[in-house]
Design a protein around this motif. Structure first.
Motif, mmCIF file in Angstrom:
data_model
loop_
_atom_site.group_PDB
_atom_site.id
_atom_site.type_symbol
_atom_site.label_atom_id
_atom_site.label_comp_id
_atom_site.label_asym_id
_atom_site.label_seq_id
_atom_site.Cartn_x
_atom_site.Cartn_y
_atom_site.Cartn_z
ATOM 1 N N HIS A 68 -46.952 -53.932 -51.282
ATOM 2 C CA HIS A 68 -47.471 -52.976 -51.596
ATOM 3 C C HIS A 68 -47.752 -52.574 -49.389
ATOM 4 O O HIS A 68 -47.187 -53.628 -48.802
ATOM 5 C CB HIS A 68 -49.081 -53.740 -51.362
ATOM 6 C CG HIS A 68 -49.026 -53.738 -52.785
ATOM 7 N ND1 HIS A 68 -49.502 -52.811 -53.746
ATOM 8 C CD2 HIS A 68 -49.325 -54.830 -53.103
ATOM 9 C CE1 HIS A 68 -49.144 -53.638 -54.712
ATOM 10 N NE2 HIS A 68 -49.970 -55.079 -54.596
ATOM 11 N N LYS A 69 -47.426 -51.411 -49.133
ATOM 12 C CA LYS A 69 -47.830 -50.569 -48.046
ATOM 13 C C LYS A 69 -49.278 -50.324 -47.413
ATOM 14 O O LYS A 69 -50.039 -49.547 -47.990
ATOM 15 C CB LYS A 69 -46.758 -49.119 -48.388
ATOM 16 C CG LYS A 69 -45.579 -49.064 -48.388
ATOM 17 C CD LYS A 69 -45.063 -47.712 -48.945
ATOM 18 C CE LYS A 69 -43.583 -47.625 -49.333
ATOM 19 N NZ LYS A 69 -42.655 -46.697 -49.816
ATOM 20 N N SER A 113 -63.405 -46.888 -54.090
ATOM 21 C CA SER A 113 -62.880 -48.220 -54.085
ATOM 22 C C SER A 113 -62.302 -49.329 -54.030
ATOM 23 O O SER A 113 -61.771 -50.510 -53.613
ATOM 24 C CB SER A 113 -61.077 -47.504 -52.773
ATOM 25 O OG SER A 113 -61.220 -46.406 -52.523
ATOM 26 N N THR A 121 -55.923 -41.787 -50.897
ATOM 27 C CA THR A 121 -55.593 -43.471 -51.107
ATOM 28 C C THR A 121 -56.941 -43.675 -51.021
ATOM 29 O O THR A 121 -58.003 -43.972 -50.337
ATOM 30 C CB THR A 121 -54.509 -43.138 -49.504
ATOM 31 O OG1 THR A 121 -53.461 -42.212 -49.315
ATOM 32 C CG2 THR A 121 -54.070 -45.138 -50.127
ATOM 33 N N ASP A 136 -50.423 -47.466 -50.053
ATOM 34 C CA ASP A 136 -51.122 -48.159 -51.332
ATOM 35 C C ASP A 136 -52.560 -48.684 -51.160
ATOM 36 O O ASP A 136 -53.462 -48.535 -52.157
ATOM 37 C CB ASP A 136 -50.302 -49.024 -52.029
ATOM 38 C CG ASP A 136 -48.646 -49.889 -52.586
ATOM 39 O OD1 ASP A 136 -48.722 -48.718 -53.288
ATOM 40 O OD2 ASP A 136 -48.382 -50.268 -51.628
ATOM 41 N N VAL A 137 -52.432 -48.729 -49.841
ATOM 42 C CA VAL A 137 -54.386 -48.553 -49.403
ATOM 43 C C VAL A 137 -54.422 -48.469 -47.677
ATOM 44 O O VAL A 137 -53.332 -48.838 -47.000
ATOM 45 C CB VAL A 137 -54.373 -50.329 -49.519
ATOM 46 C CG1 VAL A 137 -53.900 -51.371 -48.393
ATOM 47 C CG2 VAL A 137 -56.493 -50.504 -49.343
ATOM 48 N N LEU A 180 -54.360 -55.135 -55.325
ATOM 49 C CA LEU A 180 -53.771 -55.362 -54.865
ATOM 50 C C LEU A 180 -52.928 -56.799 -55.119
ATOM 51 O O LEU A 180 -52.201 -56.837 -55.517
ATOM 52 C CB LEU A 180 -53.351 -54.884 -53.401
ATOM 53 C CG LEU A 180 -53.606 -53.242 -53.737
ATOM 54 C CD1 LEU A 180 -53.976 -52.682 -52.203
ATOM 55 C CD2 LEU A 180 -52.305 -52.638 -54.354
ATOM 56 N N SER A 196 -52.388 -57.927 -58.582
ATOM 57 C CA SER A 196 -50.701 -57.318 -58.963
ATOM 58 C C SER A 196 -49.637 -58.476 -58.479
ATOM 59 O O SER A 196 -48.565 -57.564 -58.726
ATOM 60 C CB SER A 196 -51.185 -55.953 -58.572
ATOM 61 O OG SER A 196 -50.867 -55.043 -57.068
#
Length: 342
Positions: free
Chosen positions: A259-260, A329, A237, A302-303, A336, A339
């Motif tokens: 987003h998680k 990253s 991740t 997601d992050v 994120l 998006s």
């Protein structure tokens, strides 16, 4: 792959496996290592193959207390003896000129070798049993190359269970330090003095207190050493590290999206998809770091957002590992947020 109870017979079995050219994972006080006979080039090559490790990235040779340094190093300056007396067994690796009889497989083709004596009782028992205590075990961290280092035997099993490349895993419980050893280059004292290649629990201040010289930052001509690539210690991740104020703003923005977020933090923050609060002291944070990254990596986020620890000298090793974990990253948070725009 055999998971072991740590009897004398088990240690003897592991030493025999090493002597036969097999790979044995074992605990150290820093992280778990993936070990092979350091004087067997084919066995060392098996480490590189199992990890997917670049051939020019050296490994550290682990020695028993009382092992003959002169068998491994062509030049042993007084500073090496002083540091070994002060910190071995312990989380300090010394880079010295490699003896001619030692294969260059352990050094990535360089004329130097990294040596350390680990402090974990299981590691010491294994090293004492292997070749009568005079053998060396080449051992990088027991994980696929570039991934998060293992601090539990279960982490090793998860990494290598599918490919049957590891003959035995010696379970010695959690690694008490939790990040890799400090690496100091002593191979160029006449021209560069001591050089800190990788920070760890043993600080530059502690090294200076023993040898009367402060290790300098790594230079372009410094020997390559384990764990010093820009991107390393990384979960699957994406990872981003931010200071507390920036992180709070980022969490507020991401809370408006789907987003998680998995959060590793010291201070109090708003609730997120998954979070893990860390100890506020550098030793406690280091101890918990890799297990925290692995746990958050398995949550399906997601992050992974990490609250940047303090920047003091005691935190240098922790910040080094987090910086490398987040290196690949770059721009993930910006991506994120963009998006999520309509």
């Amino acid at each position: 792959m055999v998971n072991c109870l740590l009897s004398e017979d088990t240690i003897a079995q592991a030493a025999a496996a090493l002597a036969a050219g097999q790979l044995v994972a074992f605990p150290t006080e820093t992280v778990y290592g993936l070990g092979a006979d350091a004087e067997n080039p084919a066995a060392v090559a098996a480490i590189y193959a199992a990890k997917g490790r670049p051939q020019d990235h050296p490994v550290i040779v682990h020695l028993a207390p009382g092992a003959m340094l002169s068998h491994w190093a062509a030049e042993i300056p007084e500073q090496a003896h002083m540091l070994a007396a002060a910190f071995w067994p312990g989380p300090l690796t010394l880079i010295l000129k490699r003896a001619a009889n030692i294969p260059d497989a352990v050094s990535g083709g360089q004329d130097t070798v990294g040596l350390r004596c680990p402090a974990h009782p299981v590691a010491i028992a294994l090293l004492n049993a292997f070749k009568g205590g005079q053998g060396g075990i080449a051992a990088p961290s027991a994980n696929k190359f570039g991934h998060v280092s293992p601090t539990l035997a279960q982490h090793v099993r998860e990494e290598f269970a599918a490919d049957n490349t590891v003959a035995m895993v010696l379970d010695g419980g959690p690694s008490r330090v939790g990040i890799e050893s400090t690496i100091v280059d002593l191979s160029r004292l006449a021209t560069h003095g001591p050089v800190l290649l990788r920070p760890g629990q043993i600080s530059a201040d502690a090294i200076e207190a023993v040898i009367g010289q402060r290790p300098q930052a790594a230079d372009a001509a410094a020997p390559r050493a384990s764990g010093t690539l820009e991107s390393h210690y990384a979960p699957h991740t994406p990872v981003a590290m931010q200071d507390g104020a920036t992180l709070a703003a980022t969490l507020a923005q991401l809370s408006q999206t789907a987003h998680k977020v998995a959060l590793i933090h010291i201070a109090e923050f708003a609730e997120v998809f998954a979070s893990l609060r860390m100890p506020a002291d550098p030793d406690g944070f280091a101890y918990a770091l890799y297990a925290a990254l692995r746990e958050m990596d398995g949550r399906g986020a997601d992050v992974i957002l990490v609250e940047a620890p303090p920047q003091g000298a005691d935190w240098l090793g922790v910040n080094d590992r987090l910086r490398r974990a987040a290196h690949g990253s770059h721009g993930i948070v910006h991506g994120l947020l963009n998006s999520a725009l309509p």
